[in-house]
Design an enzyme around this catalytic site. Structure first.
Site, mmCIF file in Angstrom:
data_model
loop_
_atom_site.group_PDB
_atom_site.id
_atom_site.type_symbol
_atom_site.label_atom_id
_atom_site.label_comp_id
_atom_site.label_asym_id
_atom_site.label_seq_id
_atom_site.Cartn_x
_atom_site.Cartn_y
_atom_site.Cartn_z
ATOM 1 C CG PHE A 172 -2.526 7.254 -8.147
ATOM 2 C CD1 PHE A 172 -3.122 8.315 -8.785
ATOM 3 C CD2 PHE A 172 -2.042 7.447 -6.859
ATOM 4 C CE1 PHE A 172 -3.236 9.556 -8.173
ATOM 5 C CE2 PHE A 172 -2.153 8.682 -6.236
ATOM 6 C CZ PHE A 172 -2.755 9.733 -6.896
ATOM 7 C CB VAL A 181 10.979 -8.771 -9.052
ATOM 8 C CG1 VAL A 181 11.560 -7.374 -9.098
ATOM 9 C CG2 VAL A 181 11.993 -9.765 -8.538
ATOM 10 C CE LYS A 203 -1.063 -7.829 1.212
ATOM 11 N NZ LYS A 203 -1.817 -7.269 0.070
ATOM 12 C CE1 TYR A 223 4.519 -8.885 2.082
ATOM 13 C CE2 TYR A 223 2.878 -10.199 3.214
ATOM 14 C CZ TYR A 223 3.222 -9.331 2.216
ATOM 15 O OH TYR A 223 2.242 -8.889 1.361
ATOM 16 C CB ALA A 244 0.937 -2.432 -4.096
ATOM 17 N N GLY A 285 2.356 -5.158 -12.317
ATOM 18 C CA GLY A 285 2.401 -6.309 -11.417
ATOM 19 C C GLY A 285 1.221 -7.256 -11.574
HETATM 20 P P1 NAD Z 1 2.407 -3.046 -8.059
HETATM 21 O O1 NAD Z 1 3.160 -1.944 -7.389
HETATM 22 O O2 NAD Z 1 3.001 -3.648 -9.274
HETATM 23 O O3 NAD Z 1 0.921 -2.530 -8.478
HETATM 24 C C1 NAD Z 1 0.213 -1.597 -7.748
HETATM 25 C C2 NAD Z 1 -0.963 -1.067 -8.543
HETATM 26 O O4 NAD Z 1 -1.732 -0.191 -7.698
HETATM 27 C C3 NAD Z 1 -0.589 -0.229 -9.774
HETATM 28 O O5 NAD Z 1 -1.526 -0.486 -10.813
HETATM 29 C C4 NAD Z 1 -0.786 1.219 -9.300
HETATM 30 O O6 NAD Z 1 -1.110 2.159 -10.331
HETATM 31 C C5 NAD Z 1 -1.969 1.035 -8.373
HETATM 32 N N1 NAD Z 1 -2.105 2.083 -7.363
HETATM 33 C C6 NAD Z 1 -1.261 2.383 -6.332
HETATM 34 N N2 NAD Z 1 -1.781 3.406 -5.600
HETATM 35 C C7 NAD Z 1 -2.969 3.730 -6.169
HETATM 36 C C8 NAD Z 1 -3.974 4.678 -5.878
HETATM 37 N N3 NAD Z 1 -3.888 5.503 -4.825
HETATM 38 N N4 NAD Z 1 -5.047 4.751 -6.706
HETATM 39 C C9 NAD Z 1 -5.170 3.932 -7.793
HETATM 40 N N5 NAD Z 1 -4.264 2.992 -8.097
HETATM 41 C C10 NAD Z 1 -3.174 2.901 -7.303
HETATM 42 O O7 NAD Z 1 2.132 -4.116 -6.932
HETATM 43 P P2 NAD Z 1 1.888 -5.692 -6.904
HETATM 44 O O8 NAD Z 1 3.089 -6.337 -6.335
HETATM 45 O O9 NAD Z 1 1.320 -6.178 -8.176
HETATM 46 O O10 NAD Z 1 0.788 -5.772 -5.750
HETATM 47 C C11 NAD Z 1 -0.586 -5.931 -5.990
HETATM 48 C C12 NAD Z 1 -1.174 -6.731 -4.834
HETATM 49 O O11 NAD Z 1 -0.601 -8.049 -4.836
HETATM 50 C C13 NAD Z 1 -0.873 -6.128 -3.461
HETATM 51 O O12 NAD Z 1 -1.991 -6.317 -2.616
HETATM 52 C C14 NAD Z 1 0.281 -6.981 -2.978
HETATM 53 O O13 NAD Z 1 0.401 -7.002 -1.568
HETATM 54 C C15 NAD Z 1 -0.129 -8.338 -3.531
HETATM 55 N N6 NAD Z 1 0.941 -9.350 -3.613
HETATM 56 C C16 NAD Z 1 2.155 -9.059 -4.151
HETATM 57 C C17 NAD Z 1 3.147 -10.031 -4.164
HETATM 58 C C18 NAD Z 1 4.520 -9.763 -4.732
HETATM 59 O O14 NAD Z 1 5.446 -10.499 -4.441
HETATM 60 N N7 NAD Z 1 4.673 -8.756 -5.560
HETATM 61 C C19 NAD Z 1 2.887 -11.326 -3.662
HETATM 62 C C20 NAD Z 1 1.625 -11.589 -3.172
HETATM 63 C C21 NAD Z 1 0.654 -10.600 -3.127
#
Ligand code: NAD
Length: 384
Positions: A73, A270, A242, A233, A139, A51
């Site tokens: 993780f 996504v 947040k 949200y 996340a 992500g």
């Molecule tokens: P994602 O699920 O793709 O990535 C999560 C990452 O966290 C992965 O690298 C995973 O290995 C790591 N992780 C999870 N638990 C862990 C742990 N206990 N220890 C170490 N690493 C761990 O998620 P994403 O959508 O890229 O989200 C990343 C951030 O961006 C979050 O704060 C999310 O709220 C924010 N965000 C997401 C969106 C969206 O639409 N996807 C929009 C805005 C903000």
């Protein structure tokens, strides 16, 4: 083994190493095609395997030429199961970084734990000395505290039942979904997991260890979105977390010497984290449709490239509340009014005219390394 996608609702339980490599390669090629840019030189990315975190790591490394240390993780493959996509992504990332002479090291374990924080300090001391950027992109569904207490995050409202249209990801039908309100304990637990407490812990540990450069930036990611999704949200349990993240940025700025802590509000995309949120997948599919028609659509890598290239270059570009707004295109009035118009009329029959269902599923399969035209999915892949 011939690896095929095994999709269960919003999750796929298999991942393809060649496809994940292709996904990473395409992101690297995008950043390279935009040319080199000024930016950080030594970056820690907490949650850097999928992500937004992975895309941040790619933009920092291949755009700015930064050395990157990643925390993730992820599960390695066993004789029967493929590894998780983040594992394959990271193996590919490290390979490409090595080819380009870029330092890249990754630690796999629980970022919430003190052990992982100490290991990280050790790795920075060994290899980098000091870092000038920390990206916090976790996340996570749960957080285990040092005393063994486990907090789980929930995706619920904080104020009554919310009912609206939703895309059933099992059969692509539009249905009504209801989201129930969280108890106070559930809201507090979600803030524990997805709020800023652990970000603050990281910054304190890194600062005390003396591994932060005299002036450094630290960033975490947030989402706001339209009023339509507020109950689930922005005003829901995740929104409370947040808000805590934003308060934490202010606290880091006050407490940690040399810090410039920022929250970037990113576009809805996504990812493994976002497809689990009810009602949001339908919003995203409609949003993709509208933004693609207007030539405004971006994926994680386009967003993170723009973050480094335009929003962080020199003085960080923020709004009146001090937030970086990478959701600027998503929140444009013309985009939102068209999304809302389509939201009112969308049903199972006209779904493909109102929403970019193909685009949604394409992104979903790509996350797990499937659906790339130039990957040979008939190849017998050794799992371990
Ligand atoms: P994602 O699920 O793709 O990535 C999560 C990452 O966290 C992965 O690298 C995973 O290995 C790591 N992780 C999870 N638990 C862990 C742990 N206990 N220890 C170490 N690493 C761990 O998620 P994403 O959508 O890229 O989200 C990343 C951030 O961006 C979050 O704060 C999310 O709220 C924010 N965000 C997401 C969106 C969206 O639409 N996807 C929009 C805005 C903000």
């Amino acid at each position: 083994m011939i690896i095929e996608p095994k999709v269960r609702g919003f999750i796929c339980t298999t991942a393809h190493p060649d496809g994940c490599r292709e996904n990473v390669k395409q992101q690297i090629e995008y950043v390279k095609s935009r040319g080199r840019m000024e930016g950080p030189s030594k970056v820690l990315v907490i949650g850097g395997s999928t992500g937004y975190g992975l895309a941040s790591r790619i933009a920092a490394a291949f755009g700015c030429g930064a050395a990157t240390l990643g925390i993730m993780f992820e599960k390695v493959a066993t004789e029967k199961r493929t590894a998780t996509p983040g594992w394959y992504n990271t193996m590919a990332f490290e390979g490409f970084a090595e080819e380009d002479g870029l330092y890249a090291r990754t630690l796999n374990g629980d970022a919430f734990s003190m052990e992982m924080k100490e290991q990280t300090v050790q790795a920075i001391r060994e290899d980098l000395g000091q870092i000038d950027m920390v990206i916090y992109s976790l996340a996570a569904p749960r957080r285990t505290m040092p005393d063994g207490t486990v907090y789980s995050s929930v995706l619920k409202t904080t104020n009554g039942i919310f009912t609206n249209k939703s895309l059933n990801l099992r059969n692509n039908q539009i249905e009504e979904a209801s989201i129930s309100p969280a108890s106070q304990e559930e809201t507090a637990a979600t803030v524990k997991v997805m709020g800023g407490e652990d970000w603050m812990d990281w910054m304190r540990v890194l600062s005390r260890a003396g591994v932060l450069a005299p002036h450094f930036k630290t960033l975490a990611y947030s989402y706001i979105g339209p009023e339509l999704t507020y109950p689930v949200y922005y005003e829901g349990t995740i929104g409370m977390a947040k808000q805590h993240l934003c308060e934490t940025a202010r606290k880091i700025n006050q407490e940690i010497p040399g810090a410039e802590a920022l929250v970037s509000v990113n576009k809805a995309l996504v990812t493994q984290a976002s497809s689990a949120i009810p009602i949001v997948p339908l919003y995203m599919a409609i949003l993709y449709h509208v933004m693609k028609e207007k030539g405004l659509h971006e994926g994680c890598i386009q967003q993170m490239d723009r973050l480094f290239r335009e929003k962080l270059a020199g003085q960080a570009e923020t709004d009146g509340s001090g937030l970086i707004r990478l959701d600027d295109y998503e929140m444009r009035e013309d985009v939102q009014s068209e999304v809302m118009r389509l939201w009112e009329v969308v049903n199972t029959e006209n779904l493909r005219q109102c929403a970019d269902l193909e685009g949604y599923w394409e992104d979903f399969y790509h996350m797990f390394g499937f659906g790339f035209e130039n990957v040979d999915y008939t190849r017998d892949v050794p799992l371990t």
